[in-house]
Design a protein around this motif. Structure first.
Motif, mmCIF file in Angstrom:
data_model
loop_
_atom_site.group_PDB
_atom_site.id
_atom_site.type_symbol
_atom_site.label_atom_id
_atom_site.label_comp_id
_atom_site.label_asym_id
_atom_site.label_seq_id
_atom_site.Cartn_x
_atom_site.Cartn_y
_atom_site.Cartn_z
ATOM 1 N N ARG A 65 0.834 -1.210 0.000
ATOM 2 C CA ARG A 65 0.000 0.000 0.000
ATOM 3 C C ARG A 65 0.868 1.260 0.000
ATOM 4 N NH1 ARG A 65 -5.234 -1.698 0.857
ATOM 5 N NH2 ARG A 65 -5.985 0.394 1.282
ATOM 6 N N VAL A 66 2.069 1.169 0.589
ATOM 7 C CA VAL A 66 2.995 2.304 0.541
ATOM 8 C C VAL A 66 3.408 2.578 -0.898
ATOM 9 C CG1 VAL A 66 5.336 3.021 1.156
ATOM 10 C CG2 VAL A 66 3.838 2.072 2.903
ATOM 11 N N MET A 67 3.604 1.519 -1.670
ATOM 12 C CA MET A 67 4.021 1.668 -3.058
ATOM 13 C C MET A 67 3.055 2.554 -3.833
ATOM 14 S SD MET A 67 5.091 -2.286 -3.719
ATOM 15 C CE MET A 67 4.436 -2.195 -5.370
ATOM 16 N N PHE A 68 1.771 2.449 -3.507
ATOM 17 C CA PHE A 68 0.765 3.207 -4.251
ATOM 18 C C PHE A 68 0.234 4.385 -3.445
ATOM 19 C CE2 PHE A 68 0.520 -1.226 -5.748
ATOM 20 C CZ PHE A 68 0.862 -1.027 -7.077
ATOM 21 N N MET A 69 0.972 4.755 -2.394
ATOM 22 C CA MET A 69 0.602 5.890 -1.551
ATOM 23 C C MET A 69 -0.823 5.752 -1.008
ATOM 24 S SD MET A 69 2.392 9.154 -3.445
ATOM 25 C CE MET A 69 1.589 8.883 -5.022
ATOM 26 N N ALA A 70 -1.206 4.523 -0.696
ATOM 27 C CA ALA A 70 -2.532 4.256 -0.143
ATOM 28 C C ALA A 70 -2.441 4.167 1.372
ATOM 29 C CB ALA A 70 -3.089 2.953 -0.714
ATOM 30 N N GLU A 71 -3.508 4.584 2.038
ATOM 31 C CA GLU A 71 -3.539 4.523 3.489
ATOM 32 C C GLU A 71 -3.568 3.062 3.947
ATOM 33 O OE1 GLU A 71 -3.369 6.910 5.798
ATOM 34 O OE2 GLU A 71 -3.038 8.395 4.225
ATOM 35 N N PRO A 72 -2.852 2.732 5.034
ATOM 36 C CA PRO A 72 -2.923 1.358 5.564
ATOM 37 C C PRO A 72 -4.320 1.061 6.094
ATOM 38 C CG PRO A 72 -1.749 2.791 7.092
ATOM 39 C CD PRO A 72 -1.954 3.590 5.845
ATOM 40 N N VAL A 73 -4.653 -0.211 6.129
ATOM 41 C CA VAL A 73 -5.943 -0.621 6.675
ATOM 42 C C VAL A 73 -5.943 -0.361 8.173
ATOM 43 C CG1 VAL A 73 -7.555 -2.527 6.982
ATOM 44 C CG2 VAL A 73 -6.209 -2.364 4.883
ATOM 45 N N SER A 74 -6.998 0.226 8.664
ATOM 46 C CA SER A 74 -7.084 0.569 10.087
ATOM 47 C C SER A 74 -7.001 -0.686 10.963
ATOM 48 C CB SER A 74 -8.403 1.291 10.369
ATOM 49 O OG SER A 74 -8.614 1.426 11.756
ATOM 50 N N PRO A 75 -6.195 -0.650 12.050
ATOM 51 C CA PRO A 75 -6.131 -1.808 12.963
ATOM 52 C C PRO A 75 -7.490 -2.172 13.549
ATOM 53 C CG PRO A 75 -4.337 -0.267 13.408
ATOM 54 C CD PRO A 75 -5.255 0.412 12.429
ATOM 55 N N VAL B 127 -5.296 -3.218 -3.967
ATOM 56 C CA VAL B 127 -3.930 -3.094 -4.471
ATOM 57 C C VAL B 127 -3.876 -3.417 -5.963
ATOM 58 C CG1 VAL B 127 -1.603 -4.071 -4.326
ATOM 59 C CG2 VAL B 127 -2.851 -3.536 -2.232
ATOM 60 N N VAL B 128 -4.618 -4.437 -6.385
ATOM 61 C CA VAL B 128 -4.665 -4.794 -7.813
ATOM 62 C C VAL B 128 -5.232 -3.636 -8.627
ATOM 63 C CG1 VAL B 128 -5.763 -6.312 -9.505
ATOM 64 C CG2 VAL B 128 -4.813 -7.276 -7.413
ATOM 65 N N GLU B 129 -6.259 -2.986 -8.104
ATOM 66 C CA GLU B 129 -6.834 -1.837 -8.810
ATOM 67 C C GLU B 129 -5.830 -0.687 -8.877
ATOM 68 O OE1 GLU B 129 -9.714 -1.482 -10.498
ATOM 69 O OE2 GLU B 129 -9.868 -3.641 -10.186
ATOM 70 N N PHE B 130 -5.089 -0.489 -7.766
ATOM 71 C CA PHE B 130 -4.050 0.541 -7.783
ATOM 72 C C PHE B 130 -3.031 0.238 -8.885
ATOM 73 C CE2 PHE B 130 -4.851 1.209 -3.021
ATOM 74 C CZ PHE B 130 -5.709 2.262 -3.281
ATOM 75 N N TYR B 131 -2.663 -1.039 -8.995
ATOM 76 C CA TYR B 131 -1.668 -1.433 -10.006
ATOM 77 C C TYR B 131 -2.186 -1.152 -11.417
ATOM 78 C CZ TYR B 131 1.195 -4.361 -12.999
ATOM 79 O OH TYR B 131 1.986 -4.805 -14.030
ATOM 80 N N LYS B 132 -3.426 -1.517 -11.675
ATOM 81 C CA LYS B 132 -3.981 -1.316 -13.016
ATOM 82 C C LYS B 132 -3.985 0.159 -13.407
ATOM 83 C CE LYS B 132 -7.021 -5.380 -12.933
ATOM 84 N NZ LYS B 132 -8.441 -5.843 -12.899
ATOM 85 N N ASN B 133 -4.204 1.006 -12.407
ATOM 86 C CA ASN B 133 -4.328 2.439 -12.690
ATOM 87 C C ASN B 133 -3.030 3.207 -12.473
ATOM 88 O OD1 ASN B 133 -7.100 2.090 -13.205
ATOM 89 N ND2 ASN B 133 -7.583 2.247 -11.031
ATOM 90 N N HIS B 134 -1.967 2.501 -12.092
ATOM 91 C CA HIS B 134 -0.734 3.204 -11.761
ATOM 92 C C HIS B 134 0.494 2.590 -12.446
ATOM 93 C CE1 HIS B 134 -3.452 4.537 -8.586
ATOM 94 N NE2 HIS B 134 -2.635 5.519 -8.334
#
Length: 323
Positions: free
Chosen positions: A97-107, A156-163
């Motif tokens: 998630r860091v790779m795509f600058m996405a927020e981590p899932v809340s604990p 993450v897969v969606e982030f990859y497709k769009n990034h």
């Protein structure tokens, strides 16, 4: 309650009470006694032959012991599975998630449990109820975490497709050739400064290497600066876009020029010992939106999981740095 018998008299058109004679009363009492003995013997036979047979009790105890042992094994395996799930969650939050600058899932979401207070109420009356309930709770927790992790990977897969373009501009390799990890010197975090001998925060990662070792761009980008910087000596900074900048310090020579476009893996400089340094090495930083982040999270094209863990271990380096 004692039974009372009556007989109808058609002449008087009325009922008269009948008192059984002694013989009939004896027959009635004998019949009742016989039925009590019969039902008592039948109940005793059922209890002895079915419920209280020594062989049956022994088999039941053995079966219960086997079930208990299986529950304990299952509980231990669930503990191991939850540990593996924890590693996957950490890698998801701190790498993918860091790779795509996405927020981590809340604990609070990852570790949420079922809110129903009586979910395990039906298990409370069982033998060894505590073990059974505890094991069932672990199974429910693992199932829920698997579901949440699956959803996270879908994102993450969606982030990859769009990034795809972003991936080319994302720092993803080590800045020097270091497949065997022997050049890993010190990592990101608090360390003892080699000159001032005080505890400071180390913003990047150090790689020990001979002077003149090729230094590579870790992602596509544009040279932001290539000059002498105080403390850092000869330094190259690359702007990769998407909020990422990488820094390569203590160089012998800058081979790239300001404004030059570079690609991942392209040589941009030679390592050295310039600036405030205690020995030949490369100091490498990754900045995300102007803030330093741990470079070790960005070697996913270079290292597998085992190499990554080994690099983290080596990077601790007893708390020392080279600059």
């Amino acid at each position: 309650m004692r039974r009372v018998y009556y007989e109808y008299n058609p002449k008087t058109k009325s009922y008269h009470r009948i008192y059984p004679n002694l013989r009939k009363r004896l027959l009635i009492y004998t019949w009742r006694f016989f039925m009590c003995v019969l039902f008592g013997a039948l109940a005793f036979g059922i209890f002895y032959l079915v419920l209280d047979r020594p062989e049956s009790s022994k088999e039941l105890r053995a079966e219960n012991a086997r079930l208990l042992a299986q529950y304990e094994v299952l509980s231990n395996r669930l503990n191991e599975a939850l540990e593996v799930m924890g590693d996957i969650q950490q890698r998801d939050d701190n790498l993918y998630r860091v790779m795509f600058m996405a927020e981590p899932v809340s604990p609070s979401i990852r570790n949420s449990t079922y809110k129903s207070t009586n979910r395990y109420e039906e298990l409370e009356g069982l033998a060894d109820a505590e073990l059974v309930i505890n094991t069932t709770q672990k199974m429910d927790l693992l199932a829920k975490q698997l579901y949440i992790q699956s959803k996270s990977f879908d994102e993450v897969v969606e982030f990859y497709k769009n990034h795809e373009d972003m991936l080319r501009h994302l720092p993803a390799i080590q800045p020097v050739s270091n497949k065997d990890l022997k050049r890993t010197a010190s990592g990101y975090g608090y360390r003892i400064h080699p000159i001032y001998q005080t505890r400071i925060f180390h913003d990047g990662m150090d790689f020990s290497c001979d002077i003149g070792t090729p230094v590579y761009a870790t992602a596509d980008g544009v040279i932001k600066s290539a000059k002498w910087e105080r403390g850092y000596g000869y330094t190259v900074r690359i702007d990769h876009g998407y909020g990422y900048v990488t820094v390569y310090a203590h160089l012998k020579k800058c081979e790239a020029k300001r404004g030059q476009k570079v690609m991942r893996g392209e040589t941009i400089a030679q390592s050295g010992n310039s600036g405030r340094s205690t020995g030949p090495h490369l100091h490498y930083e990754v900045l995300q939106r102007g803030r330093p982040v741990n470079p070790a999270n960005y070697y996913f094209m270079d290292l597998d999981a085992e190499q990554y863990d080994e690099m983290i271990r080596l990077a601790e380096n007893h708390g020392k740095v080279l600059d």
